[in-house]
Write an enzyme that holds these catalytic residues in place. Structure first.
Site, PDB file in Angstrom:
ATOM      1  N   GLU A 174       0.814  -1.217   0.000  1.00 49.29           N
ATOM      2  CA  GLU A 174       0.000   0.000   0.000  1.00 49.29           C
ATOM      3  C   GLU A 174       0.852   1.274   0.000  1.00 49.29           C
ATOM      4  O   GLU A 174       0.647   2.181   0.811  1.00 49.29           O
ATOM      5  CB  GLU A 174      -0.965  -0.011   1.193  1.00 49.29           C
ATOM      6  N   GLU A 183      -5.647  -8.528  -0.504  1.00 47.75           N
ATOM      7  CA  GLU A 183      -6.355  -8.216   0.745  1.00 47.75           C
ATOM      8  C   GLU A 183      -7.822  -7.999   0.414  1.00 47.75           C
ATOM      9  O   GLU A 183      -8.163  -7.108  -0.358  1.00 47.75           O
ATOM     10  CB  GLU A 183      -5.793  -6.961   1.431  1.00 47.75           C
TER      11      GLU A 183
END
Length: 501
Positions: free
Chosen positions: A172, A291
């Site tokens: 991320e 995710e």
């Protein structure tokens, strides 16, 4: 409600990569400590791992697992988790404002994964660290012997290399919450050069570059374009993350977020195609949805606690209590991954134990399967093979996030090796049963092997220790006659129908 569907043996989508049913576990909350690892627990094995939790994980048949993060990895020194445990430092985990004891590191985790037959997908720190540390990590993990880091591994009792093939290039990196957040072009260049260095040691390694943290980021999908233009030729996958909630208590809108996810996948697929064409590249890049899960039940509470506590060790964090409504949603989301298996090759439920997880475990206490465990298990066990197109004709609805959402969500998988077709069915209607007729073209002698169903629960019902009330039972009401799978499908129900063909 009348619903017709058609499945044809020759109308295929793609071969499903087994890793579509992978998982993720992070050094976060109680995922590791008192989750999979608790040396003083009555169920602990000789390595300190909980047998009761391991048995539940084993029953999921997970092919691969992403480790050690997540946000955690962006300030993690992998070297802290090797060598004698008594010599390992205790660190402040900046991601989750807690203490990390480093009693579980790469070698301990590898023992656990190997025992369960799970391949490791390792993440390297490209937040606070860079190419050199990533290179050293791979040398420690994958090189046979004769170098500083490989011989150090051998001195730690691990003679043979792990030969890990899947490597996540950070986590991320677009997020302002991330340690070492970077601009897209900056990160793309770093990821490209890191991938090149790692492939010098493991030429067949698969490289996973960070896409947007979610599809609501202000830089989405421009982030993906810029990153891929820097590193396309050196990577194999780009990651997608998305978490789901129903804080508005609008069930049909919640279910509609599956369609929103399909648009997300389609959009990034278009970015991939654009960059490939622009660069005249020969290689293909696929999606690693590494995710995904429902996360909202305790999000505000956890956010307040997390920001106020004083660096505890393995605190309770993100320990969602999943409901029957979540069960139905996860069943639909897995169906969408099957339908998008031409693009999505790897997907990781986040996470596996205690932290937004299908398995919960009390410290020094019992473990249990949450409601979402079951659709995940059903898809993992029976959703392997070739994804088939399913044409569905039936009533639809509009909601805030999507239009023309089918009440009936159906996916199908042909497992040629097992001479079987599995049909996954969710009736999303709040009150109406469906009279379903599904033609099975190309499977003239199909018969039902088994039919499992989850139905009849209050939407807010959940499982707990000693009370796994939400679980599959034997299904009724569906039969095959004259090449048609048909019958009544109750409202708010999840079905797995395995056909012998």
């Amino acid at each position: 409600m009348q619903v017709s569907a058609a499945i044809h043996r020759d109308f295929t989508i793609a071969a499903i990569d087994d890793r579509l049913y992978a998982a993720f576990i992070e050094h976060m909350g109680r995922a590791i400590y008192s989750g999979i690892y608790e040396p003083g627990h009555p169920q602990a094995d000789e390595h300190g791992f909980r047998r009761d939790v391991a048995d539940m994980v084993r029953d999921l048949n997970i092919p691969a697992i992403r480790y050690p993060g997540g946000n955690f990895v962006s300030a993690y020194n992998w070297e802290d988790g090797i060598g004698p445990k008594e010599d390992r430092p205790v660190r402040l985990d900046l991601a989750w404002r807690s203490k990390e004891s480093n009693q579980v590191g790469i070698n301990e985790f590898a023992v656990w994964a190997k025992d369960l037959g799970i391949d490791m997908m390792l993440a390297v720190n490209l937040g606070s660290r860079g190419i050199e540390e990533a290179r050293n990590f791979m040398e420690y993990v994958n090189h046979p012997s004769g170098t500083e880091w490989s011989d150090l591994r051998r001195s730690h009792g691990v003679e043979q290399p792990y030969n890990v093939k899947m490597w996540c290039l950070g986590n991320e990196m677009d997020g302002p919450w991330q340690i070492g957040q970077k601009k897209a072009s900056e990160y793309g260049q770093l990821a490209s050069q890191t991938a090149k260095a790692l492939r010098q040691m493991t030429p067949d390694a698969e490289m996973i570059v960070c896409g947007s943290s979610n599809d609501e980021m202000p830089t989405y999908p421009e982030w993906e374009r810029q990153v891929l233009e820097e590193c396309y030729e050196n990577v194999d996958y780009i990651s997608l993350h998305k978490y789901f909630g129903n804080s508005s208590r609008d069930t049909l809108n919640f279910f509609g977020k599956v369609e929103e996810t399909g648009r997300y996948i389609q959009a990034i697929g278009g970015v991939i195609d654009f960059v490939k064409a622009k660069k005249r590249a020969k290689n293909d890049v696929y999606i690693c949805f590494d995710e995904w899960n429902v996360w909202y039940h305790k999000r505000e509470q956890d956010s307040a606690n997390w920001r106020s506590w004083d660096w505890p060790e393995a605190p309770a964090l993100l320990e969602e209590d999943y409901t029957f409504e979540d069960t139905l949603f996860i069943g639909c989301l897995l169906n969408e991954f099957i339908r998008r298996s031409d693009r999505v090759k790897i997907a990781c439920i986040a996470q596996l134990v205690n932290v937004i997880a299908p398995i919960r475990a009390e410290a020094d206490g019992p473990a249990w399967r949450q409601s979402i465990y079951w659709p995940y298990q059903m898809a993992s066990l029976y959703g392997r093979g070739t994804a088939l197109k399913v044409a569905v004709d039936g009533p639809t609805y509009d909601c805030a996030v999507a239009s023309d959402v089918p009440y009936m969500d159906i996916a199908a998988v042909h497992d040629k090796a097992a001479s079987a077709v599995t049909v996954f069915i969710v009736n999303r209607h709040l009150s109406e049963a469906a009279d379903l007729r599904t033609t099975l073209t190309g499977f003239p002698d199909a018969t039902i092997d088994f039919h499992k169903v989850i139905e009849g629960h209050d939407l807010m019902a959940s499982n707990g220790p000693g009370a796994e009330v939400i679980a599959p039972t034997k299904g009724t009401g569906l039969a095959v006659a004259d090449g048609v799978l048909g019958g009544s499908v109750a409202p708010l129900s999840y079905h797995v129908v395995r056909l012998k063909v």
